[in-house]
Design a protein around this motif. Structure first.
Motif, short mmCIF file in Angstrom:
data_model
loop_
_atom_site.label_atom_id
_atom_site.label_comp_id
_atom_site.label_asym_id
_atom_site.label_seq_id
_atom_site.Cartn_x
_atom_site.Cartn_y
_atom_site.Cartn_z
N ARG A 1 -5.68 -7.67 7.25
CA ARG A 1 -6.25 -6.61 6.41
C ARG A 1 -5.28 -5.45 6.23
N PHE A 2 -4.52 -5.15 7.29
CA PHE A 2 -3.53 -4.06 7.17
C PHE A 2 -2.46 -4.42 6.15
N VAL A 3 -2.01 -5.67 6.16
CA VAL A 3 -1.01 -6.10 5.18
C VAL A 3 -1.59 -6.03 3.77
N VAL A 4 -2.83 -6.49 3.59
CA VAL A 4 -3.47 -6.40 2.28
C VAL A 4 -3.57 -4.94 1.83
N SER A 5 -3.99 -4.07 2.73
CA SER A 5 -4.13 -2.65 2.41
C SER A 5 -2.80 -2.04 2.01
N THR A 6 -1.75 -2.37 2.74
CA THR A 6 -0.42 -1.83 2.43
C THR A 6 0.06 -2.31 1.06
N LEU A 7 -0.14 -3.57 0.76
CA LEU A 7 0.27 -4.10 -0.54
C LEU A 7 -0.48 -3.43 -1.69
N LEU A 8 -1.79 -3.25 -1.53
CA LEU A 8 -2.57 -2.62 -2.59
C LEU A 8 -2.13 -1.18 -2.81
N ALA A 9 -1.91 -0.46 -1.72
CA ALA A 9 -1.47 0.93 -1.86
C ALA A 9 -0.10 1.01 -2.53
N THR A 10 0.82 0.14 -2.15
CA THR A 10 2.15 0.13 -2.76
C THR A 10 2.08 -0.19 -4.25
N LEU A 11 1.27 -1.18 -4.60
CA LEU A 11 1.12 -1.55 -6.01
C LEU A 11 0.49 -0.42 -6.80
N ALA A 12 -0.50 0.25 -6.20
CA ALA A 12 -1.14 1.38 -6.88
C ALA A 12 -0.14 2.51 -7.14
N LEU A 13 0.69 2.80 -6.16
CA LEU A 13 1.72 3.83 -6.35
C LEU A 13 2.71 3.44 -7.45
N ALA A 14 3.13 2.17 -7.43
CA ALA A 14 4.14 1.71 -8.39
C ALA A 14 3.62 1.75 -9.82
N VAL A 15 2.33 1.58 -10.01
CA VAL A 15 1.77 1.54 -11.36
C VAL A 15 1.27 2.91 -11.80
N SER A 16 0.68 3.67 -10.89
CA SER A 16 0.04 4.94 -11.27
C SER A 16 1.04 5.98 -11.75
#
Length: 710
Positions: A444-459
């Protein structure tokens, strides 16, 4: 008369009068879900939208902007809640229409026949040289009295005959059991499952439209359930992708004839409950079990009105003919083995090869033209022969050339799946449960980190491009990006990363699509009519907008139905289910993003603001919502991530599903619907044995011309 069903047992849910009226009316139409169409969710969404329009007209644009800033996320969540209800509504459901249930049974019969015809051929049960196992009456202590199940006038014949038939004519043997309740027992590797599969195909061949469908259920997948009927309904979804509600209707209408394979494979702590549930089945059924375990299970009570037959050891001549005719025309390599089978006195090689499992393993292990089967004759015990064949199965099918996977690596991967059978099961290897093999919070931590990174990269780029002037970010924008990324990270931490089954999209009826379009159009007409009265806009402009909205909704709905539709019931493989899960995830993502864009366009026009800015914001919110829901809605995404993490440590290959498919083609695994299973419990026991973890013994050097490929 069609009566609405009550609520599920123990839920205590109360239905409103309107829901009861809808349910009563739906009984006369077609397949409807137990919950019905989500009218309440639709009404709430419409009320929120109407409130927004009313505030805009009465209080002005500035007030509406403030309202959107405060409640925009909540309103978007409400729309997603409505979309989820619609998806659940159109996924399939029970029906009280006898013809609809009968048609679903016929579709299921075609799916079962398609799957097991191919699977039987793959297992060598129908070609090229099937092993025909003899069938005999079992010990009288295991069976109900013949008067309970025999055909009239047949009791003397049954008592007198030593052999009833074999697996090639097991359908005729089954016809002699008037009640249709049959138990097949025998030793490990004796051919019980093969007999069950051949009987299933024989029954499907004789089945007429509208009659019960024989379905093979592996009891190794047994779990604690409210009843065996609910368990069978759930298994129909896993084995043949029958929507759960449709499966419940088929089981409830007694249109499913269970062939329960492997009572001895039920976990010990669940065995008593399983036996008790099987005793509650009063219709036709078939059950397979090892003789020893079935003897223990029937110490208190035998199965009512059931005949019990046993698979007999292979005839020595039949075993010799199989070895002689199932391979190449040159049989000189097998001469010493054939002589051992023909001897009057028993010997270890002869005894071992009268087991169907060991006979087929011998053919596989010594398939290479340079191998020497004669070494089996020199072995001193039956255990030595069987251990040798099990130990060298992997070497016979892997390492065929320098580019092939080595037997040792293949054994390591297979052992990993076996050691994690609790996480991947029950009943076999379910690919969508692979994330359960990793520590829960680590994944879950890996999933959370990936989602946060992707959100930063797109936002950041989206907000920068939609700002005026373009490319500039304020401190408020940076805070907004951090907040959005944090929300995505939280979504990753709380997401359900292991689903009970892969997602699927089923084709809604065109009646349901038409009804939905009529309802949406009616609501749009009402909104436009109110707008004509309340504003000075011309009627022609309103009509043009109405037509555009209706056409957009119609094309979107029709396109999604045609692009991502599937038959109600069909045969399925693990790879098919992976593709279906990917399609379902794409549907959810596309619908969410389009909903965000559509909402942004409406708000932009309503507030007479920068539509481009609203468009970018809507697309961004839709995208972030979609990726936040992805871990919970798409098993394929979690499976891919888990595969990558496990492959980094060498525990699994980079593409586990390709490896499992390859192991199936090589005869190491077998398939039951979307689930992979090991070829036999004996092979599972070998992998779990620490001594069996060694690659090969020194005696197996003659199996290959060279070991350089390993």
């Amino acid at each position: 008369m069609c009566k609405p069903k009550g609520t599920a047992r123990g839920t205590g849910t109360k239905r409103t009068l309107l829901t009861w009226i809808i349910r009563i009316h739906s009984c006369k139409l077609s397949l409807m879900t137990p919950a019905g169409f989500p009218w309440a969710r639709l009404a709430l969404s419409a009320a929120l939208l109407a409130a927004g329009i009313l505030i805009w007209r009465l209080l002005g644009t500035d007030t509406l902007k403030t309202l959107v800033a405060v409640t925009g996320v909540g309103f978007t969540a409400c729309l997603l809640w409505l979309a989820k209800g619609v998806i659940s509504w159109r996924a399939g459901s029970p029906t009280n229409d006898a013809k609809a249930v009968s048609d679903a049974a016929d579709q299921l019969a075609r799916a079962v026949e398609s799957f097991w015809t191919k699977e039987a051929a793959h297992r060598g049960l129908t070609s090229p040289m099937p092993i025909s196992v003899r069938l005999r009456l079992a010990d009288e202590a295991l069976s109900a009295h013949p008067a309970q199940w025999r055909n009239l006038g047949d009791v003397q014949v049954l008592e007198r005959e030593a052999t009833l038939g074999n697996t090639s004519n097991i359908g005729d043997v089954y016809d002699r059991v008037r009640t249709g309740r049959l138990v097949v027992v025998g030793p490990p590797g004796g051919g019980k499952t093969a007999a069950a599969v051949m009987l299933l195909l024989a029954l499907l061949e004789r089945r007429r439209p509208g009659e019960p469908v024989p379905v093979l259920f592996p009891l190794s997948a047994w779990t604690e359930s409210s009843s065996i009927e609910s368990w069978m309904s759930a298994q129909l979804a896993l084995l043949h992708r029958v929507p759960p509600a449709v499966g419940s209707a088929l089981v409830g209408a007694r249109l499913v004839m269970p062939i329960l394979d492997g009572l001895d494979e039920v976990p010990e702590n669940l065995l008593n409950a399983c036996i008790a549930d099987i005793h509650t089945l009063n219709d036709r059924l078939v059950l397979t079990c090892r003789t020893l375990q079935y003897t223990r299970a029937t110490q208190e009570k035998v199965m009512d009105r059931a005949a019990v037959i046993t698979v007999a050891p292979l005839d020595r001549k039949l075993a010799a003919n199989y070895l002689r005719h199932s391979g190449s025309a040159d049989t000189r390599r097998w001469s010493r083995v054939l002589d051992a089978l023909a001897r009057a006195e028993q010997n270890p090689c002869q005894i071992a090869l009268t087991s169907p499992l060991m006979l087929s393993l011998a053919r596989t292990v010594f398939q290479a033209s340079t191998s020497e089967p004669s070494m089996l004759v020199e072995m001193k015990s039956v255990d030595e022969v069987e251990s040798f064949l099990l130990r060298n199965l992997l070497k016979a099918v892997y390492g065929r050339d320098r580019g092939d996977l080595s037997p040792g690596v293949a054994q390591r991967y297979l052992t990993f799946f076996l050691l994690h059978s609790t996480e991947l099961g029950p009943g076999g290897i379910r690919w969508w449960r692979l994330p359960a093999c990793l520590p829960h919070w680590t994944f879950r931590f890996v999933v959370s980190t990936l989602l946060a990174t992707l959100a930063l990269a797109v936002s950041f780029p989206v907000i920068a491009l939609t700002n005026s002037p373009k490319g500039q970010l304020t401190s408020q924008d940076s805070i907004l990006v951090i907040v959005l990324s944090s929300l995505c990270a939280i979504a990753g931490l709380v997401s359900k990363t292991v689903r009970t089954a892969p997602a699927d999209q089923h084709r809604p009826s065109f009646r349901s699509v038409g009804s939905g379009l009529v309802a949406i159009s009616a609501g749009t007409v009402g909104t436009i009519a109110w707008g004509v009265v309340a504003t000075s806009a011309s009627l022609s402009d309103q009509i043009t907008g109405l037509v555009a909205v209706v056409l957009m909704i119609a094309s979107l709905s029709f396109g999604l139905v045609r692009m991502f539709s599937a038959p109600l019931v069909r045969s399925v493989t693990p790879r098919d289910s992976l593709r279906s899960d990917v399609r379902a995830g794409l549907v959810v993502a596309v619908v969410i993003v389009l909903a965000g864009v559509a909402l942004a366009v409406v708000l932009g026009n309503a507030t007479q603001s920068d539509v481009a800015g609203y468009l970018g914001g809507g697309a961004l919110v839709g995208f972030l919502t979609a990726i936040s829901l992805l871990p919970s809605k798409c098993s394929a995404a979690n499976f891919s991530l888990a595969s990558f993490m496990l492959s980094r440590g060498g525990r699994l290959p980079r593409r586990p599903l390709r490896f499992l498919d390859d192991a199936y083609e090589r005869g190491i695994l077998r398939r039951s619907g979307m689930i992979y299973q090991f070829r036999h419990d004996r092979f599972r026991e070998f992998l779990l044995n620490p001594q069996g973890a060694e690659n090969v013994s020194t005696a197996s050097a003659a199996l290959r011309p060279t070991d350089a490929a390993f």
